[in-house]
Design a protein around this motif. Structure first.
Motif, short mmCIF file in Angstrom:
data_model
loop_
_atom_site.label_atom_id
_atom_site.label_comp_id
_atom_site.label_asym_id
_atom_site.label_seq_id
_atom_site.Cartn_x
_atom_site.Cartn_y
_atom_site.Cartn_z
N ILE A 130 14.10 34.48 -16.53
CA ILE A 130 13.37 32.72 -16.14
C ILE A 130 12.87 31.99 -16.89
N GLU A 131 13.45 30.68 -16.53
CA GLU A 131 13.29 29.27 -17.17
C GLU A 131 12.12 28.91 -16.99
N ASN A 132 11.09 28.83 -17.25
CA ASN A 132 10.33 27.77 -16.67
C ASN A 132 10.40 26.44 -17.01
N HIS A 179 11.97 24.72 -7.61
CA HIS A 179 13.46 25.06 -8.59
C HIS A 179 14.13 25.77 -8.15
N GLN A 180 12.74 27.22 -8.95
CA GLN A 180 13.66 28.21 -8.69
C GLN A 180 13.32 28.79 -6.96
N LYS A 232 4.19 33.26 -7.01
CA LYS A 232 5.71 32.91 -6.88
C LYS A 232 5.94 34.52 -8.21
N GLN A 285 6.51 22.46 -8.58
CA GLN A 285 8.29 22.19 -8.96
C GLN A 285 8.51 23.51 -9.25
N THR A 286 8.30 24.76 -10.34
CA THR A 286 8.92 25.58 -10.35
C THR A 286 9.34 26.43 -9.07
N GLU A 301 2.62 21.79 -11.41
CA GLU A 301 3.43 22.69 -12.19
C GLU A 301 4.21 23.56 -11.26
N ILE A 321 14.08 22.38 -14.69
CA ILE A 321 12.66 22.53 -13.94
C ILE A 321 13.31 21.26 -13.35
N ILE A 333 9.05 23.41 -19.20
CA ILE A 333 7.03 23.71 -20.04
C ILE A 333 6.31 23.30 -19.38
N ALA A 334 6.13 24.72 -18.74
CA ALA A 334 4.64 25.15 -17.81
C ALA A 334 4.51 26.07 -17.98
#
Lengths: 646, 646
Positions: free
Chosen positions: A377-379, B182-183, B144, B178-179, B175, A207, A381-382
């Motif tokens: 889904i690589e999320n 990014h995603q 999301k 940001q995700t 959080e 991220i 550190i959240a």
């Protein structure tokens, strides 16, 4: 052939400190000497986070040897400057610096991750450590509390806190940035160790922290940025920051993960690892250790020579056989079975979505990630965001499988898990690194509360499998048969023995397996770590003529009553061994079950579990510390049975 | 004199929808009609959040009546647009809009906060509700997940989620920002109901959201801003946003809290309340209700007249006696006693620091805040940051007292509480709004897991006092005598009866009080709500000739064994009534205690507690639903005793 692990003793640091030379040259020298000592202690411990230890070590060296007033005021002075690391993974370097100043005694320093030594993540019981950390995102908040207390108590001294970069993905960071600025707690210096790699991937890939400086600025912070390995620039920048009094302050320090050992340095190591960084955690093997150590020592001796000084005198810490075979190279790991089963299921169950919070390798997720990138889904550190995202997926009819270490997932995202649970859409939570072992990383990583944190969700079924086969079947059951959400807890370390289940074993609701028959008492346990101890106890007791029935019960909050009633049999005492806190585990579940059964009500249930904070150390010493190793179990069982017979 | 609560029936909305008129005029008309209905249902329920219902209602009306495809596609279509509110407090307005479209049937709509009606916060069991919310900060993450699922499943439809402004203090928001960016989950529209007031203070005073647009931008979002009460601008802005496909999107809607009733509108109401906003939660009194309702209806009728339409036809929902005296005006509240005791202690204990997460009035903190502003930290809606800040204060030798609702504090900040616990510095956590009652706000607010969430912290002592006197003494004990951290759970509602403790009562470690003597069985309970039900049961049983000993035991995870052994006496059955989940409460504590006692081991322990999700409704109906009201307890006790006698 033998491997030597050596220590640069404190007097060598004193020699360097007392020799006149350029201040920045001296800092570089000390930092490298600390690097060597950090590397040696990690090698000796068998684990530790070298990548971020090395990226932050120049900054920590600078702070203690050139900026903080601790050397002058002493570590207990109320007006001292305070430094701690929020990420805490870099603590081997921090210890090395504390040792270099004589704050941390040698006998503790050399025993990294050992009972009586130092903890795998910061713990205030270790001299010089100001706050506990290791779980991410809490540091700025805690620094705010410390700074507010200084203000309320009229104490002087500045407050410094180090964060990682991946750590900035945690929501609490942004909470604390907002509140600190609003509350004008300006006596805080945040140092971001911006090494651009988190765990084993680039932050930008996980991220991204796009516009990192602007983000801090718009949250009301004064921002500076410099090379975190350049002592002159650090000096100048931190001096400037300390003059700023109208805002809290952040220094974004550009650093290199693994700095100081050529093949561990970010760009090189990423290339060698084909995009994966291999030196985040764990000790290097013997050859890598020797090469890395030699590189640092040679550079240090060259620097000493340049300063007109004699080469380093080091002392032997430990000698050991080289290339010895370790348990982890050969033993079964339930997490491997989990990863395989997950990937198999993914092929037929197209509704299955796997979520990760930057622990994909540790959680056995790489095979799934590779096979089904669109459903992975690589999320970052959240964890809270990950869990609520899973909630949204489940509402739309997909089946999310949510992964992280149990201590983070069950706890950090607890309210999000509860919120999802009230929607009754099925989600599978996998709490990795469950239980007491490995005990090296310490309390921030050992998960002994996860059952209790899921326990009050009425529908959630909690399972811990005892071997690879059971892991596969448990996951299949959760995916294909469970009507409700499930939590699977998985031991992360290699199994101390492979638990043998009967031919044709079938994972069945609420039922366990008798692993060892016996008439004198019953011991119920689960998971490879505690089943091993239970079986060890049973073997030792058998030699004494006491016959202990050992039952593996993977269902931690459900039990098939007729099965239990029949399996317990005539024994008057049921011992239950939890790889969990004494509160809320299988022991309590069976206590309730027995109370509800006319057949079992008058049995005595004796709980063996972890009654206090988990200790940090090697598996044998920590199991012994908590009296849950086989030998201690024998003694405890005999005491109870003696009471009864007496 | 009587008060009439009236409903604008669905057919009136149809009439307006079917009449040709300017689209924005119609939206304004419908929004006001929904306002009237929302107000009426909140008045009827006796509670609800009018301030943010009214600030967001124009937006919600716009969405359902002019933007979402739900009216066309139907609420169950996989390609439907999805809207939900992350804050969820504004659900009375959301229900009113769903009712206006015939999605939510009348019999459910008029029964706000009732069993079988609608929930006090969004719950997917209510037609038209897409996600559960009510606890803050989770919505963007969940949106999301919903948007990702649409993408994975190939379903069409846009995703909209409403947040509050104070809600942006929650870390999870950042959080998820940001995700999501990014995603590239770009099919999300966040709508910020920027009404500038959170609970009862201005956001700027609590934790300011300075540079709100820039913050979203720097987190990678496309930002728009407009007046949230101007339908033309909303239309244009949302249209524009939906064209943006390269970023997720946020609309910052400038709104007025309490919009639509002159004296509830932010600026006026703040002035009237001397800086405190009085219409955040709770129903208006009869006079305010009538004045507010009249204002909306008159405006609506004027609008209808302008459109050439006949005035509104409303139907009677309920008639009730006006100005009736309510329990809450006269009864004891333990939280009041807590607030007084806190302020008294603050005068002598200069090390005492009180922390709050935007619930100061509800948690009884205003007296302390006023008396000791320098030792009161208003941390906004950022529980994790609050708890870690407390950790920092405690490390420096101060004694933090950390307040929030139990469901938020114990859960959202669980890992931070654990981290603090490992430092062993004393902190007092106060979990307000503990237990099942009041049940109107629903599952997001009822705290039935807090004991279990603190239970596995080895040192933490958990207490729930039964009346004002015990509350005061419990707090004094925690502050002055406890050696470790404590958690106090406090009922927030008025006590249904004042529990009488003996003359000269002294709060003593591990001991309780016999409130009613009896020989046939023992019932142990705690807290004013459940003690009332226990005493009611005992009174009813006495009439049947069954003598039930009722014990108040405020120590939920510690017990003085000799006291327990003596107090239980000869009774063979111990009933335990928990105002908590069946898992991990006092019942389990006493079950363990009995198992450990040679005297009590063969007693039968029967737990009464909440075994499933807490229901939403009035106190009597919810207590009955869970079978923990006096009458149900009688039946359950007699069943067990009958079994035993049979």
């Amino acid at each position: 052939m033998n491997l030597e692990i050596r220590l640069i003793p404190e007097k060598e640091f004193r020699r360097v400190r007392e020799t006149p030379m350029d201040v920045y040259d001296r800092l570089a020298l000390i930092a490298d000497m600390c690097r060597a000592n950090a590397l040696a202690t990690v090698k000796r411990a068998g684990s530790g986070h070298l990548g971020s230890t090395f990226s932050s070590l120049d900054i920590v060296t600078f702070l203690y040897h050139a900026a903080l007033n601790i050397a002058k005021r002493g570590i207990d002075h109320p007006d001292r400057d305070i430094y701690f690391s929020s990420k805490g993974h870099d603590v081997p370097g921090h210890y090395a610096v504390l040792f270099s100043l004589g704050i941390l005694p040698k006998d503790r320093f050399v025993n990294l991750r050992r009972v009586g030594g130092t903890h795998g993540h910061p713990d205030i019981s270790v001299p010089g450590i100001e706050a506990n950390s290791g779980s991410l995102g809490m540091g700025i908040s805690k620094a705010k509390g410390i700074a507010l207390a200084k203000q309320m108590k009229g104490n002087k001294g500045r407050v410094f806190v180090m964060t990682g970069d991946g750590e900035l993905q945690e929501g609490q960071i942004w909470e604390s940035l907002q509140t600190t600025a609003h509350q004008k707690v300006n006596n805080i210096h945040v140092l971001v160790d911006f090494n651009k790699i988190q765990t084993d991937k680039q932050v930008d890939q996980v991220i991204a922290l796009t516009h990192i400086e602007k983000k801090f600025e718009v949250f009301g912070w004064h921002v500076a940025r410099c090379d975190g390995h350049d002592f002159a620039r650090l000096d100048e920048t931190l001096n400037r920051l300390s003059q700023v009094t109208d805002k809290p302050k952040v220094l974004i320090a550009d650093t290199i993960k693994g700095k100081g050992i050529s093949f561990m340095e970010g760009p090189t190591a990423l290339k060698d690892g084909k995009g994966l960084y291999g030196w985040h955690a764990g000790a290097p093997d013997d050859d890598a250790f020797e090469a890395g150590y030699r590189e640092i020592i040679e550079r240090t001796n060259n620097r000493l020579k340049d300063a007109g000084l004699a080469p380093l005198m080091t002392e032997l810490m430990e000698t050991r056989e080289k290339h010895r075979v370790r348990l982890k190279d050969t033993a079964e790991k339930v997490v491997t079975a989990y990863g395989e089963a997950l990937t198999e299921l993914g092929a037929t169950r197209k509704d299955l979505v796997v979520l990760d919070a930057d622990l994909a390798a540790d959680c056995g997720l790489r095979p799934f990630e590779k096979a089904f990138p669109d459903r992975f889904i690589e999320n970052g550190i959240a964890e809270q965001d990950m869990v609520s995202t899973a909630g949204g997926l489940a509402l739309q009819g997909l089946l999310p499988i949510v992964n992280s270490f149990g201590v983070f997932l069950a706890s950090r995202a607890n309210e999000q898990i509860y919120n999802n649970a009230t929607e009754h859409a099925k989600i599978i939570y996998v709490c990795h690194y469950a239980g007491l072992i490995p005990a090296g990383p310490g309390k921030s990583h050992q998960s002994l509360r996860d059952i209790s944190l899921f326990g009050a969700l009425p529908e959630c079924i909690i399972i811990e499998p005892g071997n690879g086969l059971e892991t596969k079947q448990a996951l299949e059951w959760c995916v294909d048969e469970a009507q409700t959400s499930c939590m699977i807890r998985l031991v992360i370390s290699p199994s101390p023995r492979t638990i043998t289940l009967p031919e044709g074993y079938r994972f069945s609701w609420g039922q366990g397996t008798v692993l060892e028959d016996g008439q004198d008492a019953v011991l119920v346990a689960y998971g490879p770590v505690m089943l091993h101890e239970a079986l060890t106890a049973s073997e030792m007791l058998r030699d004494r003529g006491f016959s202990l029935k050992v039952i593996n019960l993977p269902w931690l909050n459900r039990v098939d009553m007729p099965w239990l009633e029949e399996t317990v049999g005539p024994s008057k005492v049921i011992f239950v061994l939890d790889d969990h806190s004494i509160y809320g585990g299988l022991g309590d579940s069976l206590l309730n079950a027995c109370m509800a059964s006319d057949i079992l009500r008058n049995k005595r249930v004796i709980k063996f579990a972890i009654a206090d904070d988990p200790a940090c150390g090697t598996p044998p010493e920590v199991l012994r510390y908590h009296k849950v190793d086989g030998e201690s179990l024998v003694a405890r069982i005999m005491t109870v049975m003696g009471e009864r017979h007496g």
